[in-house]
Write a protein that holds these residues in place. Structure first.
Motif, PDB file in Angstrom:
ATOM      1  N   LYS A  79       0.831  -1.208   0.000  1.00  0.00           N
ATOM      2  CA  LYS A  79       0.000   0.000   0.000  1.00  0.00           C
ATOM      3  C   LYS A  79       0.862   1.253   0.000  1.00  0.00           C
ATOM      4  O   LYS A  79       0.606   2.202  -0.752  1.00  0.00           O
ATOM      5  N   SER A  80       1.922   1.256   0.828  1.00  0.00           N
ATOM      6  CA  SER A  80       2.819   2.408   0.901  1.00  0.00           C
ATOM      7  C   SER A  80       3.531   2.640  -0.421  1.00  0.00           C
ATOM      8  O   SER A  80       3.672   3.767  -0.888  1.00  0.00           O
ATOM      9  N   SER A  81       3.973   1.540  -1.056  1.00  0.00           N
ATOM     10  CA  SER A  81       4.666   1.642  -2.339  1.00  0.00           C
ATOM     11  C   SER A  81       3.738   2.169  -3.421  1.00  0.00           C
ATOM     12  O   SER A  81       4.124   2.991  -4.256  1.00  0.00           O
ATOM     13  N   THR A  82       2.485   1.746  -3.388  1.00  0.00           N
ATOM     14  CA  THR A  82       1.496   2.190  -4.388  1.00  0.00           C
ATOM     15  C   THR A  82       1.197   3.672  -4.231  1.00  0.00           C
ATOM     16  O   THR A  82       1.112   4.416  -5.206  1.00  0.00           O
ATOM     17  N   GLU A  83       1.064   4.123  -2.978  1.00  0.00           N
ATOM     18  CA  GLU A  83       0.776   5.538  -2.731  1.00  0.00           C
ATOM     19  C   GLU A  83       1.927   6.416  -3.152  1.00  0.00           C
ATOM     20  O   GLU A  83       1.740   7.499  -3.693  1.00  0.00           O
ATOM     21  N   GLN A  84       3.173   5.959  -2.919  1.00  0.00           N
ATOM     22  CA  GLN A  84       4.345   6.737  -3.298  1.00  0.00           C
ATOM     23  C   GLN A  84       4.440   6.885  -4.816  1.00  0.00           C
ATOM     24  O   GLN A  84       4.756   7.948  -5.335  1.00  0.00           O
ATOM     25  N   LYS A  85       4.140   5.799  -5.551  1.00  0.00           N
ATOM     26  CA  LYS A  85       4.211   5.848  -7.011  1.00  0.00           C
ATOM     27  C   LYS A  85       3.119   6.709  -7.615  1.00  0.00           C
ATOM     28  O   LYS A  85       3.256   7.230  -8.715  1.00  0.00           O
ATOM     29  N   SER A  86       2.031   6.894  -6.879  1.00  0.00           N
ATOM     30  CA  SER A  86       0.904   7.667  -7.407  1.00  0.00           C
ATOM     31  C   SER A  86       1.145   9.168  -7.363  1.00  0.00           C
ATOM     32  O   SER A  86       0.388   9.941  -7.922  1.00  0.00           O
ATOM     33  N   ILE A  87       2.239   9.615  -6.668  1.00  0.00           N
ATOM     34  CA  ILE A  87       2.549  11.049  -6.592  1.00  0.00           C
ATOM     35  C   ILE A  87       3.861  11.282  -7.322  1.00  0.00           C
ATOM     36  O   ILE A  87       4.938  11.082  -6.768  1.00  0.00           O
TER      37      ILE A  87
END
Length: 224
Positions: free
Chosen positions: A50-58
């Motif tokens: 989840k953390s990795s996905t959120e970071q890639k989304s910004i």
């Protein structure tokens, strides 16, 4: 990561099936223990995903891992002075790379507090109270140089400071040998020389030891 999460879910489901068919208490306890371990691992991997996905989304955002910081007190500094300023030199490797708002200072007439936040995972603080003489807080400031913070304290007058603080001054004054006016001049001189030897640095001690040695040699020759 997603494949590992799926495998963990399948393992947990199979353990649940085994638990339903198990009869012995010891077997159930062992299976339950394994189940809890797998569930913990599953939660950790889901959080990482989840953390990795959120970071890639910004786009363009770099998320630095949060690390606990603690404060260390600065005890060592060099000092110098001019007619207008008392200057402190605080060595902190890499301080020039910090954002300006991470280096703060606060001055009063007789104190200085310097804070350097989050340098190499630590906060650094210098606090000096009871300065030798008054300074002008509004005219005092800090400068950031390579590996050094220069503290510029504007003197309230052009008086030369003997030390940075009044405490240092009193301690040195207390150590000065008291001259007894009624004592033999030679004894008073010897007492003063002994005090200078005890308080002096290596170079001073060598000089005094040499003077004593030459004095004793001279006395020996005079008595021959």
């Amino acid at each position: 990561m997603e494949k590992q999460i799926e495998e963990l879910k399948n393992d947990i489901e199979e353990i649940n099936s085994l638990l339903e068919s198990a009869c012995r208490t010891r077997v159930k306890d062992l299976l339950g223990l394994d189940k809890r371990k797998l569930e913990t691992e599953l939660i950790q991997k889901q959080d990482r995903l989840k953390s990795s996905t959120e970071q890639k989304s910004i786009p363009g955002t770099i998320v630095k891992p949060k690390t606990g910081t603690y404060t260390v007190t600065i005890h060592n500094y060099a000092w110098d002075q001019s007619e207008k300023f008392m200057k402190l030199y605080v060595t902190l490797n890499g301080v020039q790379s910090l954002p300006k708002d991470q280096v703060t200072s606060h001055f009063t007439k007789r104190s200085i507090r310097l804070k350097v936040n989050d340098l190499d995972g630590k906060n650094h603080e210098l606090y000096i109270s009871n300065l030798f003489d008054d300074v002008q807080p509004s005219e005092s400031f800090v400068k950031i140089k390579k590996d050094t913070v220069l503290v510029m304290m504007r003197k309230d007058n052009s008086k030369t400071w003997t030390y940075v603080t009044q405490r240092e001054n009193k301690e040195k004054e207390a150590k000065k040998p008291k001259v007894d006016e009624n004592a033999d001049p030679n004894d008073s001189l010897m007492t003063m020389m002994k005090q200078m030897y005890e308080d002096g640095d290596d170079e001073m001690k060598k000089t005094i030891a040499k003077a004593w040695s030459e004095s004793r040699n001279k006395q020996s020759k005079d008595t021959e």
